[in-house]
Design an enzyme around this catalytic site. Structure first.
Site, PDB file in Angstrom:
ATOM      1  N   ASP A  31      21.316  -9.982  -0.366  1.00  0.00           N
ATOM      2  CA  ASP A  31      20.807 -11.260   0.136  1.00  0.00           C
ATOM      3  C   ASP A  31      19.578 -11.699  -0.646  1.00  0.00           C
ATOM      4  OD1 ASP A  31      22.814 -11.291   1.949  1.00  0.00           O
ATOM      5  OD2 ASP A  31      21.590 -10.653   3.657  1.00  0.00           O
ATOM      6  N   LEU A  40      61.791 -17.662  -6.430  1.00  0.00           N
ATOM      7  CA  LEU A  40      62.620 -16.514  -6.783  1.00  0.00           C
ATOM      8  C   LEU A  40      63.938 -16.588  -6.035  1.00  0.00           C
ATOM      9  CD1 LEU A  40      59.856 -13.789  -6.367  1.00  0.00           C
ATOM     10  CD2 LEU A  40      60.951 -14.393  -8.526  1.00  0.00           C
ATOM     11  N   GLU A  88      57.121  -4.883  -7.185  1.00  0.00           N
ATOM     12  CA  GLU A  88      55.854  -5.303  -6.565  1.00  0.00           C
ATOM     13  C   GLU A  88      56.098  -5.692  -5.112  1.00  0.00           C
ATOM     14  OE1 GLU A  88      54.501  -8.727  -8.779  1.00  0.00           O
ATOM     15  OE2 GLU A  88      54.855  -7.753 -10.709  1.00  0.00           O
ATOM     16  N   LYS A  99      56.183  -8.244  -2.076  1.00  0.00           N
ATOM     17  CA  LYS A  99      56.264  -9.705  -2.001  1.00  0.00           C
ATOM     18  C   LYS A  99      55.314 -10.180  -0.907  1.00  0.00           C
ATOM     19  CE  LYS A  99      59.407 -13.602  -2.002  1.00  0.00           C
ATOM     20  NZ  LYS A  99      58.624 -14.460  -1.140  1.00  0.00           N
ATOM     21  N   LYS A 149      60.963  -7.260 -11.258  1.00  0.00           N
ATOM     22  CA  LYS A 149      60.900  -8.057 -12.484  1.00  0.00           C
ATOM     23  C   LYS A 149      61.255  -7.161 -13.667  1.00  0.00           C
ATOM     24  CE  LYS A 149      57.117 -10.654 -10.441  1.00  0.00           C
ATOM     25  NZ  LYS A 149      55.667 -10.856 -10.356  1.00  0.00           N
ATOM     26  N   CYS A 174      51.801 -11.642  43.641  1.00  0.00           N
ATOM     27  CA  CYS A 174      52.053 -10.649  42.593  1.00  0.00           C
ATOM     28  C   CYS A 174      53.359  -9.902  42.888  1.00  0.00           C
ATOM     29  CB  CYS A 174      50.892  -9.659  42.537  1.00  0.00           C
ATOM     30  SG  CYS A 174      51.225  -8.246  41.468  1.00  0.00           S
ATOM     31  N   CYS A 209      46.852 -11.919  39.109  1.00  0.00           N
ATOM     32  CA  CYS A 209      46.987 -11.237  40.386  1.00  0.00           C
ATOM     33  C   CYS A 209      45.577 -10.860  40.825  1.00  0.00           C
ATOM     34  CB  CYS A 209      47.831  -9.984  40.189  1.00  0.00           C
ATOM     35  SG  CYS A 209      47.535  -8.692  41.405  1.00  0.00           S
TER      36      CYS A 209
END
Ligand code: IVH
Length: 682
Positions: A41, A87, A117, A119, A295, A413, A431
C-alpha cells in the site's frame, strides 16, 4: 526544476511501477506475496502521490489505473484483426476418435501429438499489446466484431499491463478466458446477499456480469482472473513457431497465467486418459470448466489442417455430459432447513443429468416459483452444475397440462406443525419451531459436523436422523457424550463403524476458531464471515462479549450480520452448549486478533487526514465523518505527521505544504477508493 531532477522523478515513477507490478504478479498470479500488504500500500500511495504532483508522467499503463476509470456511456466496437473462432464439440469417445482419424489422414501420420487443456467456462477475450503495453482488450462478440472493454480488463490484476523487458514482438494479441474462481464467486454471493443485492447463478454469470460494466470501478471491486490459451495477431518473430505447448510456455514467461493442467499427450489413448483425469479433478479445480480442448501440438501441422466453416480442423472441445435435462414435476413439497427456512422442492420424474439420476430439484423460495411460474405437472428444465444443488431452471410453457396445479406454502411446518411465518423483507417462509423442530435440529447437527465445519467424517444424514429421532442427540454437545453402547443400537451400525464414528468425533475436538464459529450455525454467518471473525477477534470469549458497534468495525460486517451474532449469543441456551463443547475438550488455538484492542479495530485508527478545497460529491463535514468512523483523526493543519491530505477543487496553502513535506496527496476519487478498500480488507 532542473532537467536532471525531473529525469530522476520520472525514473522514480518508473521504478515504482515496475516494483508494484512485480508484486501484483507475485500476489495475484503466483499467490506468493513477497511483502506485507501494508508495504505494498505504501508503494502504491507513493506512486499516486508522484503522479498527482507530476501529471505529465501519468500514463495509461500505470498500475494506479487498475482501480477503474470514469464510467462509459456505452462500449465501442472493435473489429478483430483475425476472427475469434469457436471450436467444434465432441460429446463422446467416438466423436474424439473420428477427430483423431481425420487429423491422422490429413497429415498422413500414424499417431499425433496433442496439447490437452481445460476448457474454461468463462468469457473469451482478446488483449492487444503494442510495444509491450496493453492497448486494447475486447470481448469475442460475434467473432468478427467485439466490444472494447479495455478499462475493465485493466482492473484484472493477473492481466499484465506492461510486458516484462523481454523480447516481446512489437504487436502481440493474446487470447484467453476471463473467469471468476469458485471461491471468489462464493464470497461475492455472500457479500451480495448481505447487501441485499443480486445473487449470481454461477461463476460464469458473475464473471460476465462483472466484465460488462460501463463503470470499471464495479469491475475493479470484483475478483476476476484470466487464463491465456493462445495468440491471435502477432507481428515479428519473437514468438516460438514450433508448437502450441511452446507458445503457452512463452506466454507464461511473459507473465500470463496459463492453466497448470495443460499437458502434451500422444494419440487417442493420451486424449481419453486426460479427459478422464480432468473429469475426476473437476470438482476440486479452483475454476469451472465445461470440458477439455485438444489441439494438434505442431504449429506447422495446425497450419496445414486449417479451418472449416468457422472452426479449426486442428482442435476440438471434448465436452463433459450435459448439465441440463427435461423432465416432469410430479409434486412440490417443502423441506425445513437449519434456520427453519422452508424450501420448496420439486419431486421429479427421475432423469439422468451429467452422470447422476435426479429425483429432486430445488425451487429456492416462493418468489422464485412465482417468477418462473412452476406448477405441479409442468415439464421443466433441470440443471446441475458442479457442487451446486440441482435446480429447476425454467418451464416449457407449451407443454403445460390443463390441470397443472399452483403451489401454496403450507401454514404449518410439515415436521413439527409450528406456525409458518414470513418476515418483512425476507424472501423465505420460516417454521417458528426453533430447535423444538426435529428438522431444524437435524440440520443443525449435520451442519455442525459437515466437512467445512467440525469435519466429523461418517456422520451422515441417515445416522443423524436416527440419533435425533431417538433423542440420543439433541444438541451438538451431545455428540461428544456418545458411547459405543448408544451407537450400536442404531440401525445398520456395527461395532466397527460405531468405533469409527467415535474416533472421528474424537478427532474433531481439535479444530480452528473459524471452523468452530462456522459450525455454530449462526444466521448470516457463512464460512467467510466466520474466518473474518476469527481473524479479527482471535478468541471466542471476545466474540461472545462484543457489542454491535464494535462488531461492525470488522470489514464486511454490517448491521444485519452483527444483529444475528448478538442475538445468537444472547440466548443462554447457545452459550451453555458452547460451554459443554469446551468442557468435552473441543479446542482451538487462540491469538490476540489482528488488532489488539477492541478500540483499535478501526482500520484507519492512528492515521491523520487533512482536508482542503471543495469536494464534489460531499461536504467536508461529511467527508470528515466518513474518515472518522473508520478510526482516523481529521486535523486542520498539515505537518510531517499527517498521513494524507485530501484535495478538492481550489485547494489552499495546505496543498502546497503537503507537496513540500512529501505527504501523500489524494483527490476525492482516491479517497473514496481508499475508504472502500479499508472497509473491505479481508
Ligand atoms: S482455443 C480457434 N482453448 O471455448 C479456437 N478455447 O468453443 C480458439 N475456450 O470461445 C479457442 N477454454 O473462449 C481454446 N483452452 C481453451 C479454451 C477455449 C475455453 C473457449 C473459447 C472459445 C470457446 C470455443
Amino acid at each position: 526544476m532542473m532537467c536532471a531532477e525531473i529525469d530522476s522523478i520520472k525514473q522514480q515513477i518508473q521504478n515504482l511501477r515496475a516494483e508494484i507490478e512485480r508484486h501484483n504478479y507475485q500476489y495475484y498470479t503466483l499467490d506468493a506475496p513477497l511483502i506485507p500488504d501494508a508495504e505494498y500500500d505504501k508503494l502504491f500511495v507513493s506512486l499516486q502521490h508522484l503522479e498527482r504532483a507530476y501529471p505529465q508522467f501519468l500514463t495509461e499503463d500505470s498500475p494506479t489505473q487498475r482501480v477503474g476509470a470514469t464510467p462509459l456511456k456505452e462500449f465501442t466496437q472493435i473489429k478483430h484483426a483475425i476472427a475469434m473462432l469457436s471450436l467444434n464439440n465432441a460429446f463422446s469417445d467416438s466423436d474424439v476418435e473420428a477427430f483423431d482419424r481425420r487429423v491422422k489422414e490429413a497429415l498422413l501420420k500414424d499417431s499425433i501429438e496433442y496439447v490437452a487443456e481445460p476448457k474454461f467456462d468463462g468469457i473469451a477475450v482478446s488483449l492487444r499489446y503494442e510495444n509491450g503495453i496493453l492497448r486494447t482488450g475486447a470481448t469475442r462478440g460475434d467473432g468478427e466484431v467485439g466490444e472494447d472493454i479495455t478499462l475493465n480488463l485493466k482492473t484484472i490484476r493477473t492481466i499484465p499491463i506492461v510486458l516484462p523487458q523481454k523480447n516481446y514482438p512489437p504487436l502481440l494479441e493474446v487470447r484467453g478466458e476471463v473467469l471468476m474462481l469458485k471461491a471468489d464467486f462464493l464470497a461475492l454471493n455472500e457479500r451480495q446477499a448481505r447487501k441485499g443485492e443480486k445473487i449470481f447463478a454461477n461463476p460464469r454469470n458473475a464473471a460476465a456480469g462483472s466484465l460488462r460494466q460501463l463503470d470499471s470501478k464495479i469491475t475493479a471491486s470484483r475478483q476476476l482472473t484470466f487464463f491465456a490459451y493462445g495468440v491471435g495477431e502477432c507481428v515479428d518473430t519473437a514468438l516460438p513457431t514450433s508448437t502450441q505447448h511452446s507458445v503457452l510456455n512463452y506466454l507464461l514467461s511473459l507473465g500470463f497465467p496459463v492453466a497448470q493442467e495443460v499437458k502434451v499427450v500422444a494419440g487417442m489413448k493420451g486424449l481419453l486418459s486426460y479427459y478422464q483425469s480432468i473429469g475426476q479433478q473437476r470438482e476440486n479445480l479452483p475454476y469451472d470448466i465445461d470440458g477439455v480442448v485438444y489441439k494438434v501440438n505442431a504449429l506447422r501441422d495446425q497450419e496445414q489442417l486449417g479451418f472449416v466453416s468457422r472452426a479449426p480442423r486442428f482442435a476440438i472441445a471434448h465436452k463433459f455430459p450435459a448439465q441440463e435435462a427435461l423432465t416432469q414435476v410430479l409434486d412440490i413439497s417443502v423441506q425445513v432447513g437449519r434456520t427453519g427456512a422452508l424450501t420448496p422442492v420439486a419431486r421429479l420424474q427421475p432423469v439422468f443429468v451429467g452422470g447422476v439420476t435426479l429425483t429432486n430439484a430445488t425451487l429456492h423460495n416462493l418468489d422464485e416459483i412465482i417468477r418462473k411460474d412452476v406448477r405441479v405437472g409442468d415439464t421443466v428444465v433441470v440443471r446441475r452444475a458442479g457442487d451446486v444443488i440441482p435446480e429447476v431452471a425454467s418451464v416449457i410453457m407449451e407443454k403445460r397440462p390443463q390441470n397443472a396445479l399452483i403451489f401454496q406454502m403450507p401454514p404449518h411446518c410439515p415436521i413439527c406443525h409450528s406456525h409458518v411465518v414470513r418476515l418483512i423483507d425476507e424472501a423465505v417462509f420460516r417454521c417458528t419451531g426453533g430447535l423444538f423442530c426435529l428438522a431444524q435440529r437435524k440440520q443443525a447437527i449435520l451442519h455442525f459436523s459437515s466437512r467445512r465445519a467440525m469435519n466429523i467424517e461418517g456422520l451422515g444424514e441417515k445416522l443423524v436422523d436416527q440419533m435425533v429421532d431417538q433423542a440420543i442427540v439433541r444438541t451438538p454437545a451431545d455428540l461428544y457424550r456418545l458411547g459405543l453402547a448408544a451407537l450400536v443400537n442404531l440401525e445398520r451400525m456395527a461395532q466397527k463403524s460405531a468405533g469409527n464414528i467415535l474416533q472421528a468425533i474424537e478427532k474433531s475436538k481439535q479444530t480452528t476458531l473459524a471452523r468452530f464459529i462456522y459450525a455454530l450455525g449462526i444466521r448470516n454467518v457463512g464460512e467467510t464471515t466466520a474466518k473474518d471473525l476469527a481473524k479479527y477477534l482471535g478468541n471466542l470469549d471476545r466474540l461472545i462479549a462484543i457489542d454491535e458497534i464494535h462488531l461492525q468495525q470488522i470489514p464486511d460486517i454490517g448491521p444485519v450480520v452483527a444483529q444475528s451474532i448478538i442475538n445468537f449469543f444472547a440466548e443462554s441456551h447457545n452459550r451453555e452448549v458452547i460451554e459443554q463443547l469446551r468442557a468435552s475438550g473441543v479446542h482451538w488455538a487462540e491469538h490476540e486478533g489482528k488488532l489488539l484492542h477492541a478500540d483499535s479495530i478501526l482500520p484507519l485508527s492512528g492515521k491523520t487526514f487533512v482536508l482542503t478545497g471543495t469536494l464534489a460529491t460531499m461536504s467536508r463535514e461529511q467527508a470528515k465523518e466518513k474518515i472518522e468512523t473508520l478510526g482516523a483523526k481529521v486535523s486542520n493543519s498539515v505537518s510531517k505527521k499527517t498521513d494524507y491530505v485530501i484535495v478538492g477543487s481550489d485547494p489552499g496553502s495546505k496543498h502546497d505544504k503537503a507537496v513540500s513535506l512529501g505527504v501523500a496527496i489524494l483527490n476525492e476519487d482516491e479517497l473514496m477508493i481508499l475508504l472502500n478498500k479499508v472497509q473491505s480488507v479481508s
